[in-house]
Design an enzyme around this catalytic site. Structure first.
Site, short mmCIF file in Angstrom:
data_model
loop_
_atom_site.label_atom_id
_atom_site.label_comp_id
_atom_site.label_asym_id
_atom_site.label_seq_id
_atom_site.Cartn_x
_atom_site.Cartn_y
_atom_site.Cartn_z
N HIS A 26 0.84 -1.28 0.04
CA HIS A 26 0.03 -0.01 0.03
C HIS A 26 0.86 1.18 0.21
O HIS A 26 0.43 2.23 0.47
CB HIS A 26 -0.91 0.16 1.11
CG HIS A 26 -1.86 -1.11 1.14
ND1 HIS A 26 -3.31 -0.80 0.76
CD2 HIS A 26 -1.89 -2.31 1.59
CE1 HIS A 26 -3.97 -1.96 1.00
NE2 HIS A 26 -3.05 -2.92 1.26
N ASN A 44 -10.37 -2.92 2.55
CA ASN A 44 -10.11 -2.73 1.11
C ASN A 44 -11.20 -2.44 0.33
O ASN A 44 -12.20 -2.47 0.92
CB ASN A 44 -9.21 -4.47 0.70
CG ASN A 44 -7.91 -4.26 0.98
OD1 ASN A 44 -7.39 -3.32 1.15
ND2 ASN A 44 -7.31 -5.65 0.85
#
Ligand code: HDE
Length: 733
Positions: free
Chosen positions: A107, A180
């Site tokens: 990420h 997510n």
């Protein structure tokens, strides 16, 4: 040569007055615990003490010394060597040399925004958390969206999962929902996470490819780990490249717990539902955007927030009573499973609005530290083994990334409520703790800071008292054994167009895998367990024969009780309106300026943005002499960056655009990407010049703006002209 900055500096007296501005230090004591209440703006108010605005201030060193020359280092003679003594030069270079911190292991690429969360009036019945109690109260939030695989400088529109991490700055402390945009995950046990990440990341010998799963190590790993099949299928769908962060769903993924005021616990799944509907790019468009606008998603979010067009999501929960924990044909603790929405509906319990861009990317978006272990009374964990592992990992990673255990003092990470404890010292400590006693109990400092009892009216945190009575084992529960039935459910729930895109995705990804045995393993041993037709189609494209029956053992195939879950298709949540959409209006000299003005106004009236696109940035001379200012050029804002195209009238304009390659290409590419195209009056001529069919769904022609506008909005409300898909795939790139 001397090189001085241009402009006149303020008079000495004025400069001195401005510099007297006392510098602010964070209020380490914070507001009084008892009186403390957040407001919508409390995070921005709280950050105020840390904001530094250099306007009107002298340039100084970090030690406060006024600098007289910021252009020349200290040298022995004008042409001589630089002197070691130049502490001003060394301080500047030294700080610069240390500007970078380690990027996130996963990420790394992200973009974030501030906003607020406001519960509806039904939320408090499920949880005693303060954030859910008062429908009038807005709790400040900071949300960071991210891709997983690529480095911090990689492209936005790669095929990948998107992170959807929310920090709620509540009165009772920070609650981080680190989710997510897909509701399941690749693995079931956290001990496999380093293996998975090593496999998906750029390969270690050559650091290729960036931001992609289309390579050997990823497909090697996932084809040897059948539990990843369901999630891989999600990533092969168009969900893997959202049109805009405002068009993404968000999921907490794991099962969590909510605890109500009576202490009753319920299992829960968290959902974010985008109010603008779910829309994705298509693969060819996503790939072209890598080059045309690598910042596509972050730019759209930034621009929209600046324009007052905020991102909105509804927060929802699926609730499972404790006594129903075992009533599903899968284990609710298994993070490779969803609870189908048709089986347990999502109850809407609040709304989130993202309405303010950060002031500084590094200070806020880069330094923000999320952690799923940050919870508040009324929210608790389940025993999902992936979640349990995450409860360790995030705090651990921040130590390296943010340089020690005081990262909670970085402004973006500080709770807005007061916090005092006996933790002391270490790198970069900001708080100047007063008093002599840094232990508890103490009698020297009056016993402070002291514990808070756990009863709901007091607010002390207490873990849910789940009974645990078991053997210590390294084992996976048999109830986690079904690896395929929900992948089949996902596949069955897709529309034909979505299925075609998934087949194309597997075909493309595997074409990048060098080792034939890995490709064959995916096609022969994994895909037939999802669906034989999917396996055959991908097999044909790779010249690989597929077995007639699924090869997996029955326990891995599982038993689905549902044939389809319509909620799993992106089409189930199309926007239905054109709010937030970007529409290109193609113009050149001689355009009907009146039509351009009307179109812009009407689009704005629907909440969309009409972008005037011309061959260059020079003002366009309208047919009646009125000039039109372009917003962008044909190759500056290409068709891949907009949602639809309109060609207004004006013969000369259409002739010019028809002659120019970029004008024709704009329409052809928009057509290929299933975009709604409209033409008014002479504008229709550009369609003919570009060989774009005129008698088709999603192509709207008319003599006046009013003739096309309503059907245009209806067509764009469905996001794309899906019926064109098969034909468009055959068009040249
Ligand atoms: Fe993460 N994950 N993760 N993850 N994750 C990180 O934390 C980790 C998982 C997610 O915008 C890291 O600060 C482990 C699932 C997001 O800053 C790290 C496991 C989900 C973000 C980490 C998982 C996520 C991260 C890297 C398996 C969806 C970005 C830097 C047990 C529910 C947050 C950092 C942001 C970031 C570990 C699995 C979401 C290394 C060990 C499942 C959105 O700590």
């Amino acid at each position: 040569m001397s090189c001085e900055p241009s402009g006149t500096p303020p008079a000495d007296e004025e400069r001195l007055t401005m510099a007297k501005n006392p510098h602010t230090t964070p209020n380490s004591g914070g507001p009084n615990d008892k009186d403390f209440k957040t407001t919508e703006n409390s995070k921005s108010e709280h950050l105020e003490a840390y904001r530094s605005d250099a306007k009107g201030h002298d340039l100084r060193t970090n030690q406060g010394l006024r600098i007289s020359d910021n252009h020349n280092s200290l040298k022995a003679g004008e042409r001589g060597p630089t002197l070691m003594e130049d502490f001003i030069f060394r301080e500047k270079l030294n700080h610069f040399d240390n500007e970078r911190i380690p990027e996130r292991i996963v990420h790394a690429r992200g973009a974030a925004a501030h906003g607020y969360f406001q519960p509806y009036d039904n939320a408090a019945q499920f949880s005693k958390a303060g954030v859910f109690q008062d429908p009038k109260k807005k709790t400040p939030v900071f949300v960071r969206f991210s891709t997983v695989q690529g480095a911090r400088g990689s492209n936005d529109t790669v095929r990948d999962v998107r992170g959807f991490a929310t920090k709620f700055y509540t009165d009772e402390g920070n609650w981080d929902l680190v989710g997510n945009d897909m509701p399941v995950f690749f693995i079931q046990d956290a001990i496999k996470f380093p293996d998975f990440v090593h496999a998906v990341k750029p390969e270690p010998h050559n650091e290729i490819p960036q931001g992609q799963s289309a390579h050997d190590t990823f497909w090697d790993f996932v084809s040897l780990m059948p539990e990843s099949t369901h999630m891989v299928l999600w990533t092969m769908s168009d969900r893997a490249f959202p049109r805009h962060y405002r068009n993404m769903e968000g999921f907490g993924v794991h099962t969590f717990r909510l605890i109500d005021k009576q202490g009753k616990a319920r299992f829960v799944k968290f959902h974010w539902k985008p109010l603008a509907g779910t829309c994705s790019l298509i693969w060819d468009e996503a790939q072209k955007l890598w080059g045309r606008d690598p910042d596509f998603n972050r730019r759209n979010m930034w621009d929209d927030i600046e324009n007052g067009d905020f991102l909105e999501y509804e927060f929802g929960i699926q609730v499972v009573e404790e006594e129903d924990e075992h009533s599903f044909n899968f284990d609710i603790l298994d993070p490779t499973k969803i609870i189908p929405e048709e089986q347990v509906p999502v109850i809407p319990i609040g709304k989130m609005v993202l309405n303010r861009n950060p002031d500084n990317y590094f200070a806020e978006t880069e330094q923000v530290a999320f952690n799923p272990a940050n919870i508040v009374p009324g929210i608790d964990f389940s025993n999902d083994p992936l979640l349990q592992g995450r409860l360790f990992s995030y705090l651990d990673t921040q130590m390296l990334r943010l340089g020690g255990p005081n990262f909670h003092e970085i402004p973006i990470n500080q709770p807005v409520c007061p916090f005092h404890n006996n933790q002391r010292d270490s790198m970069h400590r900001q708080t100047i703790n007063k008093g002599q006693a840094s232990y508890e109990p103490n009698s020297i400092d009056g016993g402070w800071p002291s514990e808070t009892p756990a009863a709901p009216e007091n607010g002390g945190f207490e873990s849910y008292q789940e009974r645990v009575d078991a053997h210590k084992v390294r084992a996976r529960s048999e109830s986690f054994g079904d690896h395929y039935s929900q992948a089949t459910l996902f596949w069955n729930s897709q529309t034909e167009v979505e299925k075609e895109h998934i087949i194309a995705a597997y075909t493309f990804e595997l074409s990048k895998v060098q080792r034939p045995w890995i490709r064959e393993r995916v096609i022969k041993e994994i895909l037939p367990n999802i669906d034989l037709d999917l396996a055959r189609r991908v097999g044909e494209n790779h010249g690989v024969d597929v077995p007639n029956t699924p090869p997996a053992p029955p326990e891995q195939l599982g038993k689905s009780t549902m044939q389809e879950s319509p909620a799993l298709s992106l089409m189930s949540r199309l926007p239905g309106n054109i709010k937030g959409r970007k529409v290109a209006i193609l113009v050149a000299d001689g355009v009907d300026a009146g039509q351009v003005e009307t179109l812009k106004k009407k689009l704005e009236g629907e909440g969309a943005q009409g972008m005037v696109i011309a061959p260059s940035m020079a003002p366009v001379k309208g047919a009646g002499g009125k000039s039109v200012s372009p917003d962008e050029m044909l190759n500056g804002l290409p068709s891949v960056a907009v949602d639809a195209v309109i060609v207004p009238g004006g013969q000369q304009s259409v002739d010019m655009l028809s002659k120019a390659g970029p004008g024709r290409y704009y329409l052809q590419e928009a057509y290929k990407h299933l975009k709604v195209i409209a033409a008014v009056g002479e504008g229709q001529g550009l369609l003919a010049a570009a060989d774009v069919p005129t008698q088709e769904e999603g192509i709207l022609l008319g003599g006046k703006v009013d003739d096309i506008f309503k059907p245009f909005c209806e067509a764009l409300g469905k996001h794309r002209v899906w019926s064109r898909d098969a034909k468009a795939n055959d068009m040249p790139a």
